[in-house]
Design a protein around this motif. Structure first.
Motif, PDB file in Angstrom:
ATOM      1  N   LEU A  19       0.835  -1.204   0.000  1.00 37.92           N
ATOM      2  CA  LEU A  19       0.000   0.000   0.000  1.00 37.92           C
ATOM      3  C   LEU A  19       0.868   1.252   0.000  1.00 37.92           C
ATOM      4  O   LEU A  19       0.626   2.191  -0.727  1.00 37.92           O
ATOM      5  CB  LEU A  19      -0.934  -0.003   1.200  1.00 37.92           C
ATOM      6  N   ALA A  20       1.867   1.283   0.845  1.00 38.34           N
ATOM      7  CA  ALA A  20       2.794   2.417   0.926  1.00 38.34           C
ATOM      8  C   ALA A  20       3.950   1.987   1.799  1.00 38.34           C
ATOM      9  O   ALA A  20       3.772   1.212   2.721  1.00 38.34           O
ATOM     10  CB  ALA A  20       2.115   3.636   1.531  1.00 38.34           C
ATOM     11  N   ILE A  21       5.115   2.493   1.475  1.00 38.03           N
ATOM     12  CA  ILE A  21       6.272   2.217   2.317  1.00 38.03           C
ATOM     13  C   ILE A  21       6.924   3.537   2.667  1.00 38.03           C
ATOM     14  O   ILE A  21       7.048   4.422   1.818  1.00 38.03           O
ATOM     15  CB  ILE A  21       7.274   1.242   1.659  1.00 38.03           C
ATOM     16  N   ASP A  22       7.269   3.678   3.920  1.00 32.28           N
ATOM     17  CA  ASP A  22       7.930   4.885   4.401  1.00 32.28           C
ATOM     18  C   ASP A  22       9.293   4.508   4.954  1.00 32.28           C
ATOM     19  O   ASP A  22       9.382   3.674   5.863  1.00 32.28           O
ATOM     20  CB  ASP A  22       7.102   5.545   5.526  1.00 32.28           C
ATOM     21  N   PHE A  23      10.340   5.097   4.380  1.00 34.11           N
ATOM     22  CA  PHE A  23      11.695   4.933   4.913  1.00 34.11           C
ATOM     23  C   PHE A  23      12.029   6.190   5.695  1.00 34.11           C
ATOM     24  O   PHE A  23      12.001   7.294   5.159  1.00 34.11           O
ATOM     25  CB  PHE A  23      12.716   4.753   3.781  1.00 34.11           C
ATOM     26  N   THR A  24      12.324   6.044   6.969  1.00 29.19           N
ATOM     27  CA  THR A  24      12.644   7.197   7.813  1.00 29.19           C
ATOM     28  C   THR A  24      14.121   7.262   8.166  1.00 29.19           C
ATOM     29  O   THR A  24      14.594   8.295   8.634  1.00 29.19           O
ATOM     30  CB  THR A  24      11.821   7.171   9.113  1.00 29.19           C
ATOM     31  N   ARG A  25      14.839   6.180   7.963  1.00 31.98           N
ATOM     32  CA  ARG A  25      16.270   6.109   8.241  1.00 31.98           C
ATOM     33  C   ARG A  25      16.923   5.256   7.158  1.00 31.98           C
ATOM     34  O   ARG A  25      16.297   4.383   6.580  1.00 31.98           O
ATOM     35  CB  ARG A  25      16.551   5.434   9.586  1.00 31.98           C
ATOM     36  N   ALA A  26      18.191   5.493   6.928  1.00 27.88           N
ATOM     37  CA  ALA A  26      18.953   4.680   5.982  1.00 27.88           C
ATOM     38  C   ALA A  26      19.533   3.467   6.699  1.00 27.88           C
ATOM     39  O   ALA A  26      19.707   3.467   7.915  1.00 27.88           O
ATOM     40  CB  ALA A  26      20.079   5.508   5.368  1.00 27.88           C
ATOM     41  N   LEU A  27      19.846   2.447   5.922  1.00 31.27           N
ATOM     42  CA  LEU A  27      20.551   1.269   6.423  1.00 31.27           C
ATOM     43  C   LEU A  27      21.931   1.233   5.798  1.00 31.27           C
ATOM     44  O   LEU A  27      22.092   1.572   4.618  1.00 31.27           O
ATOM     45  CB  LEU A  27      19.803  -0.012   6.060  1.00 31.27           C
ATOM     46  N   TYR A  28      22.899   0.795   6.572  1.00 30.22           N
ATOM     47  CA  TYR A  28      24.291   0.767   6.146  1.00 30.22           C
ATOM     48  C   TYR A  28      24.880  -0.621   6.372  1.00 30.22           C
ATOM     49  O   TYR A  28      24.350  -1.398   7.172  1.00 30.22           O
ATOM     50  CB  TYR A  28      25.098   1.803   6.937  1.00 30.22           C
TER      51      TYR A  28
END
Length: 127
Positions: free
Chosen positions: A46-55
């Motif tokens: 439905l929707a995806i929200d990325f609030t932080r990056a992954l390293y």
């Protein structure tokens, strides 16, 4: 739980969003299989929200919750949480996925009563 590897990252040193979407697909399908016992399903995000990056060297975990059961579909809420070597666990993304129960021809079919009964034991489920 999964460790981010160098092969998961783009030229900017962060994880490819597609790699995370793939993990969400697997986690959601596993949750539907585990919670309802259904195996023939298809999905829609439905929707995806990325609030932080992954390293690289981050460890991420995806948590699943049964949000809704419809006549032929199941909505699963998924949250991604990361832990880096330097920080505590923090949420990095969330998504709601709809899984549709389908027959051998790929046509939607009603979720069986036995699966609904199984789901009613899962917290947050709507039988």
């Amino acid at each position: 739980m999964r460790l981010i590897l160098p092969s998961d990252v783009n030229a900017h040193g962060t994880v490819f969003g597609g790699a995370i979407l793939s993990e969400y697909d697997l986690a959601g399908a596993t949750a539907v299989r585990s919670m309802l016992g259904l195996s023939r399903i298809t999905t829609r995000h439905l929707a995806i929200d990325f609030t932080r990056a992954l390293y690289p060297d981050d460890v991420f975990t995806i948590y699943a919750r049964l949000a809704r059961i419809g006549s032929s579909s199941v909505t699963i809420s998924l949250e991604g949480w990361r832990t880096s070597p330097e920080s505590e666990e923090e949420q990095f993304s969330s998504v709601r996925c709809v899984f549709v129960h389908v027959n051998q021809h790929g046509e939607p079919m009603r979720i069986p009563d036995w699966a609904r009964a199984r789901a009613s034991a899962v917290e947050g489920g709507e039988p």
